[in-house]
Design an enzyme around this catalytic site. Structure first.
Site, mmCIF file in Angstrom:
data_model
loop_
_atom_site.group_PDB
_atom_site.id
_atom_site.type_symbol
_atom_site.label_atom_id
_atom_site.label_comp_id
_atom_site.label_asym_id
_atom_site.label_seq_id
_atom_site.Cartn_x
_atom_site.Cartn_y
_atom_site.Cartn_z
ATOM 1 N N ASN A 9 0.869 -1.176 0.000
ATOM 2 C CA ASN A 9 0.000 0.000 0.000
ATOM 3 C C ASN A 9 0.907 1.228 0.000
ATOM 4 O O ASN A 9 1.494 1.568 1.017
ATOM 5 C CB ASN A 9 -0.881 -0.040 1.261
ATOM 6 C CG ASN A 9 -1.688 1.234 1.452
ATOM 7 O OD1 ASN A 9 -1.790 2.048 0.536
ATOM 8 N ND2 ASN A 9 -2.249 1.399 2.636
ATOM 9 N N LYS A 11 0.171 4.288 -0.315
ATOM 10 C CA LYS A 11 -0.457 5.490 0.248
ATOM 11 C C LYS A 11 -0.214 6.678 -0.699
ATOM 12 O O LYS A 11 -0.178 6.476 -1.905
ATOM 13 C CB LYS A 11 0.058 5.735 1.668
ATOM 14 C CG LYS A 11 -0.094 4.473 2.524
ATOM 15 C CD LYS A 11 0.144 4.676 3.976
ATOM 16 C CE LYS A 11 -0.042 3.339 4.699
ATOM 17 N NZ LYS A 11 0.091 3.448 6.143
ATOM 18 N N HIS A 95 -9.412 1.148 5.122
ATOM 19 C CA HIS A 95 -8.109 1.363 5.771
ATOM 20 C C HIS A 95 -8.283 2.323 6.952
ATOM 21 O O HIS A 95 -9.084 3.265 6.882
ATOM 22 C CB HIS A 95 -7.110 1.931 4.764
ATOM 23 C CG HIS A 95 -5.717 1.940 5.300
ATOM 24 N ND1 HIS A 95 -5.264 2.939 6.126
ATOM 25 C CD2 HIS A 95 -4.710 1.055 5.181
ATOM 26 C CE1 HIS A 95 -4.013 2.657 6.479
ATOM 27 N NE2 HIS A 95 -3.655 1.520 5.921
ATOM 28 N N GLU A 97 -6.580 4.738 7.983
ATOM 29 C CA GLU A 97 -6.361 6.164 7.709
ATOM 30 C C GLU A 97 -7.624 6.790 7.110
ATOM 31 O O GLU A 97 -7.933 7.954 7.359
ATOM 32 C CB GLU A 97 -5.148 6.340 6.782
ATOM 33 C CG GLU A 97 -3.854 6.171 7.571
ATOM 34 C CD GLU A 97 -2.687 5.608 6.781
ATOM 35 O OE1 GLU A 97 -2.706 5.637 5.548
ATOM 36 O OE2 GLU A 97 -1.745 5.105 7.443
ATOM 37 N N GLU A 167 -5.185 -4.919 10.829
ATOM 38 C CA GLU A 167 -4.168 -3.889 10.997
ATOM 39 C C GLU A 167 -4.422 -3.118 12.287
ATOM 40 O O GLU A 167 -5.201 -2.155 12.285
ATOM 41 C CB GLU A 167 -4.216 -2.908 9.823
ATOM 42 C CG GLU A 167 -3.908 -3.536 8.485
ATOM 43 C CD GLU A 167 -3.328 -2.510 7.515
ATOM 44 O OE1 GLU A 167 -2.227 -2.755 7.023
ATOM 45 O OE2 GLU A 167 -3.949 -1.468 7.290
ATOM 46 N N GLY A 173 2.718 2.387 10.785
ATOM 47 C CA GLY A 173 3.665 3.480 10.613
ATOM 48 C C GLY A 173 4.370 3.900 11.887
ATOM 49 O O GLY A 173 5.004 4.945 11.937
ATOM 50 N N SER A 213 3.625 -1.954 10.351
ATOM 51 C CA SER A 213 5.082 -1.999 10.518
ATOM 52 C C SER A 213 5.689 -3.356 10.151
ATOM 53 O O SER A 213 6.584 -3.850 10.831
ATOM 54 C CB SER A 213 5.477 -1.597 11.945
ATOM 55 O OG SER A 213 5.094 -0.255 12.196
HETATM 56 P P1 PGA Z 1 2.991 0.450 7.605
HETATM 57 O O1 PGA Z 1 1.511 0.638 7.017
HETATM 58 O O2 PGA Z 1 3.522 -0.847 7.036
HETATM 59 O O3 PGA Z 1 3.747 1.646 7.142
HETATM 60 O O4 PGA Z 1 2.855 0.369 9.099
HETATM 61 C C1 PGA Z 1 0.648 -0.458 6.841
HETATM 62 C C2 PGA Z 1 -0.679 -0.008 6.295
HETATM 63 O O5 PGA Z 1 -1.130 1.103 6.630
HETATM 64 O O6 PGA Z 1 -1.325 -0.723 5.515
#
Ligand code: PGA
Length: 255
Positions: A9, A11, A95, A97, A167, A173, A213
């Protein structure tokens, strides 16, 4: 047998030129590689060019989001028809976010999941609790609510084409990863819910990814768990070496 699925992903990262350069390099690493599914989800602006580069390769394309209507006066939105036309097979829905920053509710996510299924896009349906919810011992309640509301009115057939991504928000992140055992416990819980909402066969066949992460140094342990069928990778999917190392995790390579 659940085929592992590794998804990147991106983003809101990479211009079209950077995206094209990246996938031109990336696809070389997956020639003749079919033991798992590799999916990348670039920003909308790069989808069309990336689709051309990966055509005929083992890399599949996904959108990061979509609106639930197929056409109309919805300024700034992208429809499932448009994603399908470009060559997307997958679409990330729900997601964290988008839930947190763009205020997407379980009801909105449910409309998107229904619409994606209508247009034969396979959703990567994200669920997961935040840190307060985890510390209050409510992780399972939250995941249950997200799943049951998100999947309302979806048929067994629709859900069989989905991937669920667990997640935990506190791991996205942040550099903090759920321990492989904790993640696996929630994956087992998700399977149990799918079993209750649908049936045991679907529960044992549906693929559940972990996200938050994921890195080259924790992928092998995560993928050694019984019920982790793949990963949804953010930050570490932006670098060729780290994404390739994640996709070529130990258990798979040593087979
Ligand atoms: P990250 O994000 O691997 O940077 O923690 C994962 C995600 O948001 O799908």
């Amino acid at each position: 047998m659940r085929k592992p699925i590794i998804a990147g992903n991106w983003k809101m990262n990479k211009t079209v030129k950077k995206a094209v350069d990246f996938v031109t390099e990336l696809k070389k690493y997956f020639i003749g590689y079919s033991s798992m599914e590799i999916v990348i989800c670039p920003p909308f602006t790069a989808l069309s060019d990336v689709a051309k580069v990966i055509e005929g390769s083992n890399i599949k394309l996904g959108g990061q989001n979509m609106y639930w209507e197929s056409v109309g006066a919805f300024t700034g939105e992208i429809s499932p028809l448009m994603l399908a036309e470009i060559g997307c097979e997958y679409v990330i829905i729900g997601h964290s976010e988008r839930r947190q920053i763009l205020n997407e509710t379980n009801e909105i996510i449910n409309m998107k999941l229904k619409s994606a299924s209508t247009y034969r896009l396979k959703p990567i349906f994200c669920v997961g609790e935040n840190i307060e919810e985890r510390e209050a011992g409510k992780a399972e309640d939250i995941v249950y609510e997200q799943l049951s509301k998100g999947l309302a009115d979806l048929s067994k057939d629709d859900v069989s084409k989905m991937v669920i991504a667990y997640e935990p928000i506190w791991a996205i992140g942040t550099g903090k990863t759920a321990t492989p055992e904790d993640a696996n416990a929630i994956h087992l819980f998700i399977r149990r819910i799918i079993g209750n909402l649908y049936n045991k066969q679907l529960a044992s066949e549906i693929r559940i990814q972990y996200g938050g992460s994921v890195r080259p140094d924790n992928i092998d342990e995560l993928m050694s768990q019984s019920d982790i069928d793949g990963v949804l990778v953010g930050g570490a999917s932006l670098d060729t070496n780290s994404f390739v190392r994640i996709a070529k995790f130990k258990r798979e390579i040593e087979k």
